[in-house]
Design a protein around this motif. Structure first.
Motif, PDB file in Angstrom:
ATOM      1  N   VAL A 173     -11.857  11.879  -0.690  1.00  0.00           N
ATOM      2  CA  VAL A 173     -10.463  11.711  -1.108  1.00  0.00           C
ATOM      3  C   VAL A 173     -10.108  12.855  -2.041  1.00  0.00           C
ATOM      4  O   VAL A 173     -10.795  13.095  -3.033  1.00  0.00           O
ATOM      5  CB  VAL A 173     -10.240  10.366  -1.826  1.00  0.00           C
ATOM      6  CG1 VAL A 173      -8.791  10.255  -2.300  1.00  0.00           C
ATOM      7  CG2 VAL A 173     -10.589   9.203  -0.911  1.00  0.00           C
ATOM      8  N   VAL A 174      -9.030  13.584  -1.724  1.00  0.00           N
ATOM      9  CA  VAL A 174      -8.617  14.727  -2.546  1.00  0.00           C
ATOM     10  C   VAL A 174      -7.141  14.584  -2.910  1.00  0.00           C
ATOM     11  O   VAL A 174      -6.303  14.338  -2.037  1.00  0.00           O
ATOM     12  CB  VAL A 174      -8.845  16.062  -1.806  1.00  0.00           C
ATOM     13  CG1 VAL A 174      -8.368  17.233  -2.664  1.00  0.00           C
ATOM     14  CG2 VAL A 174     -10.315  16.238  -1.444  1.00  0.00           C
ATOM     15  N   ILE A 175      -6.850  14.719  -4.197  1.00  0.00           N
ATOM     16  CA  ILE A 175      -5.454  14.756  -4.661  1.00  0.00           C
ATOM     17  C   ILE A 175      -5.033  16.221  -4.704  1.00  0.00           C
ATOM     18  O   ILE A 175      -5.622  17.031  -5.434  1.00  0.00           O
ATOM     19  CB  ILE A 175      -5.310  14.115  -6.047  1.00  0.00           C
ATOM     20  CG1 ILE A 175      -5.724  12.639  -5.992  1.00  0.00           C
ATOM     21  CG2 ILE A 175      -3.874  14.243  -6.557  1.00  0.00           C
ATOM     22  CD1 ILE A 175      -5.865  11.986  -7.344  1.00  0.00           C
ATOM     23  N   CYS A 176      -4.043  16.572  -3.888  1.00  0.00           N
ATOM     24  CA  CYS A 176      -3.598  17.964  -3.765  1.00  0.00           C
ATOM     25  C   CYS A 176      -2.299  18.165  -4.545  1.00  0.00           C
ATOM     26  O   CYS A 176      -1.336  17.416  -4.360  1.00  0.00           O
ATOM     27  CB  CYS A 176      -3.372  18.319  -2.298  1.00  0.00           C
ATOM     28  SG  CYS A 176      -4.841  18.071  -1.258  1.00  0.00           S
TER      29      CYS A 176
ATOM     30  N   GLU B 175       1.188   9.128   0.204  1.00  0.00           N
ATOM     31  CA  GLU B 175       1.882   9.437  -1.034  1.00  0.00           C
ATOM     32  C   GLU B 175       0.960   9.213  -2.232  1.00  0.00           C
ATOM     33  O   GLU B 175       0.078   8.355  -2.207  1.00  0.00           O
ATOM     34  CB  GLU B 175       3.138   8.581  -1.182  1.00  0.00           C
ATOM     35  CG  GLU B 175       2.865   7.094  -1.360  1.00  0.00           C
ATOM     36  CD  GLU B 175       4.111   6.282  -1.684  1.00  0.00           C
ATOM     37  OE1 GLU B 175       4.978   6.785  -2.413  1.00  0.00           O
ATOM     38  OE2 GLU B 175       4.191   5.129  -1.220  1.00  0.00           O
ATOM     39  N   TYR B 176       1.180   9.995  -3.266  1.00  0.00           N
ATOM     40  CA  TYR B 176       0.410   9.867  -4.497  1.00  0.00           C
ATOM     41  C   TYR B 176       1.036   8.784  -5.369  1.00  0.00           C
ATOM     42  O   TYR B 176       2.252   8.753  -5.571  1.00  0.00           O
ATOM     43  CB  TYR B 176       0.410  11.205  -5.242  1.00  0.00           C
ATOM     44  CG  TYR B 176      -0.219  11.158  -6.604  1.00  0.00           C
ATOM     45  CD1 TYR B 176      -1.607  11.132  -6.734  1.00  0.00           C
ATOM     46  CD2 TYR B 176       0.574  11.143  -7.756  1.00  0.00           C
ATOM     47  CE1 TYR B 176      -2.201  11.104  -7.994  1.00  0.00           C
ATOM     48  CE2 TYR B 176      -0.014  11.116  -9.013  1.00  0.00           C
ATOM     49  CZ  TYR B 176      -1.401  11.094  -9.124  1.00  0.00           C
ATOM     50  OH  TYR B 176      -1.979  11.060 -10.366  1.00  0.00           O
TER      51      TYR B 176
ATOM     52  N   LEU C 212      -0.082  14.986  -3.424  1.00  0.00           N
ATOM     53  CA  LEU C 212      -0.262  14.310  -2.149  1.00  0.00           C
ATOM     54  C   LEU C 212      -1.745  13.965  -2.020  1.00  0.00           C
ATOM     55  O   LEU C 212      -2.597  14.722  -2.490  1.00  0.00           O
ATOM     56  CB  LEU C 212       0.156  15.257  -1.027  1.00  0.00           C
ATOM     57  CG  LEU C 212       0.371  14.720   0.380  1.00  0.00           C
ATOM     58  CD1 LEU C 212       1.554  13.762   0.409  1.00  0.00           C
ATOM     59  CD2 LEU C 212       0.618  15.880   1.350  1.00  0.00           C
ATOM     60  N   VAL C 213      -2.044  12.854  -1.399  1.00  0.00           N
ATOM     61  CA  VAL C 213      -3.440  12.427  -1.261  1.00  0.00           C
ATOM     62  C   VAL C 213      -3.891  12.599   0.184  1.00  0.00           C
ATOM     63  O   VAL C 213      -3.223  12.135   1.112  1.00  0.00           O
ATOM     64  CB  VAL C 213      -3.617  10.950  -1.686  1.00  0.00           C
ATOM     65  CG1 VAL C 213      -5.099  10.539  -1.599  1.00  0.00           C
ATOM     66  CG2 VAL C 213      -3.111  10.736  -3.109  1.00  0.00           C
TER      67      VAL C 213
ATOM     68  N   THR D 153       0.841  -1.189   0.000  1.00  0.00           N
ATOM     69  CA  THR D 153       0.000   0.000   0.000  1.00  0.00           C
ATOM     70  C   THR D 153       0.882   1.246   0.000  1.00  0.00           C
ATOM     71  O   THR D 153       2.093   1.166   0.258  1.00  0.00           O
ATOM     72  CB  THR D 153      -0.950  -0.001   1.220  1.00  0.00           C
ATOM     73  OG1 THR D 153      -1.878   1.075   1.104  1.00  0.00           O
ATOM     74  CG2 THR D 153      -0.178   0.120   2.529  1.00  0.00           C
ATOM     75  N   ALA D 154       0.287   2.376  -0.268  1.00  0.00           N
ATOM     76  CA  ALA D 154       1.033   3.635  -0.277  1.00  0.00           C
ATOM     77  C   ALA D 154       1.493   3.998   1.132  1.00  0.00           C
ATOM     78  O   ALA D 154       0.808   3.710   2.116  1.00  0.00           O
ATOM     79  CB  ALA D 154       0.150   4.754  -0.839  1.00  0.00           C
TER      80      ALA D 154
END
Length: 412
Positions: free
Chosen positions: A151-154, A184-185, A138-139, A115-116
């Motif tokens: 869930v947001v990807i920044c 981590e993305y 970054l998630v 996993t991340a």
């Protein structure tokens, strides 16, 4: 048999359609159901666990199948078990693998499930301080249940700080965001694998692909899912072998290690990168809209599969050598401020596909929209393109005010 299916989306319509011709089933109830389940069985308006329990006792329900996550996380299985009511789904503790991303991330880390890298935060200031020193993208994930939207990807520090503030201070998803997982993305493609559990072993279905963004080309906000295809076109045998070794087998070991025996469904949300498959999340129930394409391809009798799992027997899942495409039609404004209450017309014009209602109900002789994801159009074909053409040709005949859908489902 008398069966109760809890839920009101396209997933529940797909399960109902798969079960409806089984001669062993004398009655199907749906809480709360929709315009499809209303025709297949009887919709009952119940939401509280005690109401559902009392109904199951009164109606002598032989088996309850839970579609959405919230009742499982709230302990429906535990309450039903006190009254010897059979439920296909995990108890509250096991459902925490979905209900708490912090809990599931710790489980993954403890049992060496690929996993991340991630850190869990309860403190707003600590989370803000952490994102100052991280690489981007970054998630950021709300730990609790947020309807698939938390869930947001920044892409930069400003976005990360704003997301932390939205989740922890503004509480845009209520208590779901008071604890965060920041990870981590991972760059790659997503895949979904739903597996049946018989209490000892897990039996995976073919991989499916879900389209989560609201707009064409994977743009716009995250949603509960705008469409799906199966089998996943990108997910190879090599990917499956990697998933089995680094995610499936250690998950089975972890379930045994924690004493998490259950009869039900575990859903693996995967990100496949150049370094192989990583586990993003567990869901402890059928996915939506993945279930729609899996049920279209599954050759097994679904009731047999569920009963064998309930009895601890091994199962052998079989799927047609075809492709399936599911298109989700949504209310205007989805996933934010949705427009509902509009009549849906055109069902009689479908020629090649199956229509499964989701956020739609029957009022007198009309079907009207009453949710964000209103209906699904599902078709199969020998190729993805064939199935896709069927779906989009039929979808062009269905209309309701302000309705919309993505135009690239099945294009990959």
């Amino acid at each position: 048999m008398r069966i109760l299916i809890i839920g009101e989306g396209g997933r529940e319509s797909a399960l109902a359609a798969k079960l409806q011709n089984d001669p062993r089933i004398s009655k199907m109830f749906f809480a709360n159901g929709n315009a499809t389940t209303d025709v297949i069985g009887k919709n009952v308006h119940l939401s509280e666990i005690k109401e559902l329990r009392d109904f199951a006792i009164k109606e002598k329900v032989d088996l309850t199948i839970v579609g959405p996550e919230a009742p499982l996380v709230a302990g429906l299985k535990d309450e039903f078990k006190k009254h010897d009511l059979k439920v296909f789904g995990p108890n509250q503790k096991v459902a925490s693998l979905e209900g708490s991303k912090a809990f599931s991330k710790k489980f993954m880390q403890t049992y060496d499930i690929k996993t991340a890298k991630a850190v869990v935060f309860d403190s707003y200031n600590d989370a803000k301080e952490y994102v100052q020193t991280q690489q981007y993208p970054l998630v950021i994930k709300a730990s609790g249940l947020a309807g698939g939207k938390g869930v947001v990807i920044c892409d930069n520090i400003e976005e990360a700080e704003a997301t932390i503030h939205d989740f922890m201070i503004r509480r845009i998803y209520g208590d779901a965001g008071i604890r965060l997982v920041i990870e981590e993305y991972l760059q790659g493609f997503e895949a979904s694998i739903i597996a049946f559990s018989n209490g000892e072993k897990l039996f995976p279905c073919i991989a499916a692909k879900d389209y989560k963004k609201a707009g064409n080309g994977d743009t716009g906000p995250n949603t509960g899912g705008m469409g799906s295809v199966a089998p996943s076109p990108e997910f190879t045998q090599e990917h499956y072998a990697d998933f089995e070794k680094n995610i499936l087998e250690p998950t089975i070991n972890g379930l045994k290690g924690e004493g998490f025996s259950f009869k039900g469904i575990i859903f693996f949300g995967l990100m496949v990168t150049k370094n192989g498959a990583y586990l993003l999340e567990y869901n402890m129930r059928f996915g939506d809209p993945e279930t729609q394409v899996l049920m279209a391809l599954m050759e097994n009798n679904l009731l047999d599969v569920i009963q064998d799992c309930m009895e601890g027997k091994d199962i052998q899942l079989k799927f047609k050598d075809e492709k399936a495409v599911c298109l989700v039609m949504c209310s205007g404004g989805y996933p934010r401020n949705i427009e509902t209450g509009y009549e849906i017309v055109g069902e009689d014009k479908l020629k090649h596909s199956k229509l499964l209602y989701a956020g739609a109900i029957r009022k007198a002789d009309k079907v009207v929209s009453n949710g964000g994801r209103v209906l699904n159009v599902v078709a199969t074909g020998s190729t993805y393109d064939e199935a896709r053409k069927k779906v989009y040709e039929d979808a062009s005949h269905i209309h309701f005010d302000y309705g919309f859908y993505r135009e690239d489902i099945g294009k990959f």
